[in-house]
Write an enzyme that holds these catalytic residues in place. Structure first.
Site, PDB file in Angstrom:
ATOM      1  N   ASP A  19      64.969 -34.254 -17.382  1.00 38.99           N
ATOM      2  CA  ASP A  19      64.098 -33.122 -17.693  1.00 38.99           C
ATOM      3  C   ASP A  19      63.282 -33.500 -18.934  1.00 38.99           C
ATOM      4  O   ASP A  19      63.571 -34.482 -19.602  1.00 38.99           O
ATOM      5  CB  ASP A  19      64.911 -31.854 -17.910  1.00 38.99           C
ATOM      6  CG  ASP A  19      65.898 -31.972 -19.048  1.00 38.99           C
ATOM      7  OD1 ASP A  19      65.772 -32.913 -19.863  1.00 38.99           O
ATOM      8  OD2 ASP A  19      66.802 -31.137 -19.144  1.00 38.99           O
ATOM      9  N   ASP A  36      68.937 -28.107  -9.634  1.00 34.52           N
ATOM     10  CA  ASP A  36      69.966 -28.571 -10.572  1.00 34.52           C
ATOM     11  C   ASP A  36      70.561 -27.354 -11.254  1.00 34.52           C
ATOM     12  O   ASP A  36      69.912 -26.309 -11.357  1.00 34.52           O
ATOM     13  CB  ASP A  36      69.362 -29.496 -11.637  1.00 34.52           C
ATOM     14  CG  ASP A  36      68.649 -28.709 -12.721  1.00 34.52           C
ATOM     15  OD1 ASP A  36      69.233 -28.528 -13.806  1.00 34.52           O
ATOM     16  OD2 ASP A  36      67.519 -28.229 -12.490  1.00 34.52           O
ATOM     17  N   CYS A  45      87.336 -26.220   2.466  1.00 36.59           N
ATOM     18  CA  CYS A  45      86.639 -27.242   1.676  1.00 36.59           C
ATOM     19  C   CYS A  45      87.234 -28.624   1.936  1.00 36.59           C
ATOM     20  O   CYS A  45      88.455 -28.803   1.829  1.00 36.59           O
ATOM     21  CB  CYS A  45      86.724 -26.902   0.191  1.00 36.59           C
ATOM     22  SG  CYS A  45      85.950 -28.143  -0.872  1.00 36.59           S
ATOM     23  N   CYS A 105      86.938 -31.273   0.062  1.00 40.58           N
ATOM     24  CA  CYS A 105      86.944 -32.126  -1.146  1.00 40.58           C
ATOM     25  C   CYS A 105      88.344 -32.658  -1.453  1.00 40.58           C
ATOM     26  O   CYS A 105      89.354 -32.157  -0.972  1.00 40.58           O
ATOM     27  CB  CYS A 105      86.370 -31.377  -2.350  1.00 40.58           C
ATOM     28  SG  CYS A 105      87.541 -30.372  -3.279  1.00 40.58           S
ATOM     29  N   CYS A 151      90.913 -30.089  -2.961  1.00 40.00           N
ATOM     30  CA  CYS A 151      91.510 -29.181  -1.970  1.00 40.00           C
ATOM     31  C   CYS A 151      92.469 -29.926  -1.033  1.00 40.00           C
ATOM     32  O   CYS A 151      93.421 -29.341  -0.518  1.00 40.00           O
ATOM     33  CB  CYS A 151      90.414 -28.469  -1.191  1.00 40.00           C
ATOM     34  SG  CYS A 151      89.534 -27.245  -2.197  1.00 40.00           S
ATOM     35  N   HIS A 201      85.724 -30.042  -7.728  1.00 43.19           N
ATOM     36  CA  HIS A 201      85.666 -29.148  -6.562  1.00 43.19           C
ATOM     37  C   HIS A 201      84.331 -28.415  -6.485  1.00 43.19           C
ATOM     38  O   HIS A 201      83.700 -28.367  -5.420  1.00 43.19           O
ATOM     39  CB  HIS A 201      86.809 -28.125  -6.600  1.00 43.19           C
ATOM     40  CG  HIS A 201      86.580 -26.977  -5.671  1.00 43.19           C
ATOM     41  ND1 HIS A 201      86.799 -27.053  -4.313  1.00 43.19           N
ATOM     42  CD2 HIS A 201      86.070 -25.731  -5.910  1.00 43.19           C
ATOM     43  CE1 HIS A 201      86.443 -25.902  -3.749  1.00 43.19           C
ATOM     44  NE2 HIS A 201      86.004 -25.087  -4.699  1.00 43.19           N
TER      45      HIS A 201
END
Length: 365
Positions: free
Chosen positions: A92, A263, A301, A303, A306, A332
């Site tokens: 940025d 973002d 989920c 991931c 999880c 997560h």
């Protein structure tokens, strides 16, 4: 020749699934970009970003130019090399951080105090380009003026005029062929000013377009018409980036309007404070009722957190102040959001985006 090309892979209404190609690699949209403010996402490493499927990670120009300094990062070969990250980077302009520090702003640039040692720092649109070239980001953003909301129409108008003048100066100063430069649309929540800003920034001509100055205190109902007004005047063959927005309802609504990339620090900030994003809404992991729960944060989920850890274990870590809890919840939340963007892309390709949007809003709206 633009350092970024954008190919539309599928469209469902105004929602777009695309592939953007930069000098150093491609990314698919809709896209969520995690924020590594000081060269790292808090509690995570570059190896984590790779495993999570991040395509672009943000760096913060303001913080990195003060510590360790953009010239030092340049000597390592740029921010990605410095951090050991093999994906793409976006920096940025530092504008948002500068404006949250109550700087002295004039038509030439801004003067602000360093958050590290209190020294006075001068920053112009040309400085923003030079510093980001030294940081070596694949995508850099122009310096803009972000007015707080609510602001008077006069304050929003001044910020808009400065943003346009600074954008033209940034474009003139930008010489790196391997780096994309994105312009930024301002205009507060005024549809007329958003339309005007988008048109004028598009006329200068950039590799992609950021929409800034939203998600700074206004409601979603105020944000969406202003966003729609801006998108209507932006070119269809460039990526569109809604800056600083990451809550699931706003993500799905913005994709429905035609935004490509986002973002937000929310995912990791919530994680550090014990909150998980799940398919049934926000989940407070600290709650006593989780103490004996053997199921994962989110049964839907995929991931790694999880797959391995229970709610009861994560609650225990939070209870005893173990930093691993913040790390697991941050992993997560980022993985969950990246997965949400993947599901949006699949829905756009399948022509079922509207039913997915309604489902997300039922939970998060």
């Amino acid at each position: 020749m633009h350092p970024v090309t954008f190919r539309l892979d599928a469209q469902d209404g105004a929602a777009r699934a695309g592939t953007a190609t930069t000098a150093n690699g491609s990314y698919t949209t809709p896209l969520f970009m995690p924020v590594g403010t000081r060269g790292a996402i808090k509690y995570l490493s570059a190896a984590d970003y790779e495993r999570l499927g991040a395509q672009i990670v943000l760096g913060n120009t303001y913080h990195l130019m003060l510590r360790p300094g953009s010239e030092l990062i340049e000597s390592f070969g740029g921010l990605a090399q410095f951090a050991g990250w093999r994906g793409l980077t976006l920096t940025d302009s530092g504008g948002f951080q500068v404006f949250s520090l109550d700087p002295q702003v004039d038509d030439d640039g801004v003067t602000f105090k360093s958050t590290y040692d209190g020294s006075s720092v001068r920053f112009t649109p040309e400085d923003a380009v030079r510093v980001q070239q030294e940081l070596g980001a694949d995508i850099q953003m122009v310096l803009d003026q972000c007015p707080p909301l609510p602001s008077s129409p006069e304050v929003v108008r001044t910020a808009l005029e400065r943003t346009h003048a600074w954008a033209a100066r940034a474009k003139a100063a930008h010489t790196s062929d391997g780096q994309a430069l994105f312009g930024i649309v301002q205009g507060g929540i005024s549809e007329a000013m958003r339309t005007e800003s988008a048109q004028r920034i598009a006329e200068i001509g950039f590799d992609g377009y950021g929409i800034g100055g939203l998600s700074v205190g206004e409601t979603r109902e105020q944000m969406l018409p202003a966003l729609a007004a801006a998108i209507e005047r932006l070119p269809t063959d460039r990526p569109r980036y809604l800056m600083g927005v990451g809550d699931p309802a706003s993500l799905v609504e913005a994709v429905a309007l035609g935004v490509d990339q986002f973002d937000c620090v929310m995912q990791t900030r919530l994680g550090r404070h014990g909150t998980a994003l799940t398919s049934t809404g926000r989940f407070q992991a600290k709650a006593l009722r989780n103490a004996r729960m053997d199921e994962p944060l989110d049964t839907e989920c995929p991931c790694e957190v999880c797959a391995r850890h229970s709610r009861g274990y994560i609650r225990h870590l939070l209870q005893v102040g173990e930093p691993t809890a913040s790390r697991l919840l941050s992993i997560h939340n980022i993985a969950w959001t990246i997965d949400l963007m993947g599901k949006m892309r699949s829905a756009i390709e399948a022509g079922t985006f509207e039913s997915m949007r309604r489902h997300v809003l039922d939970v998060w709206g």
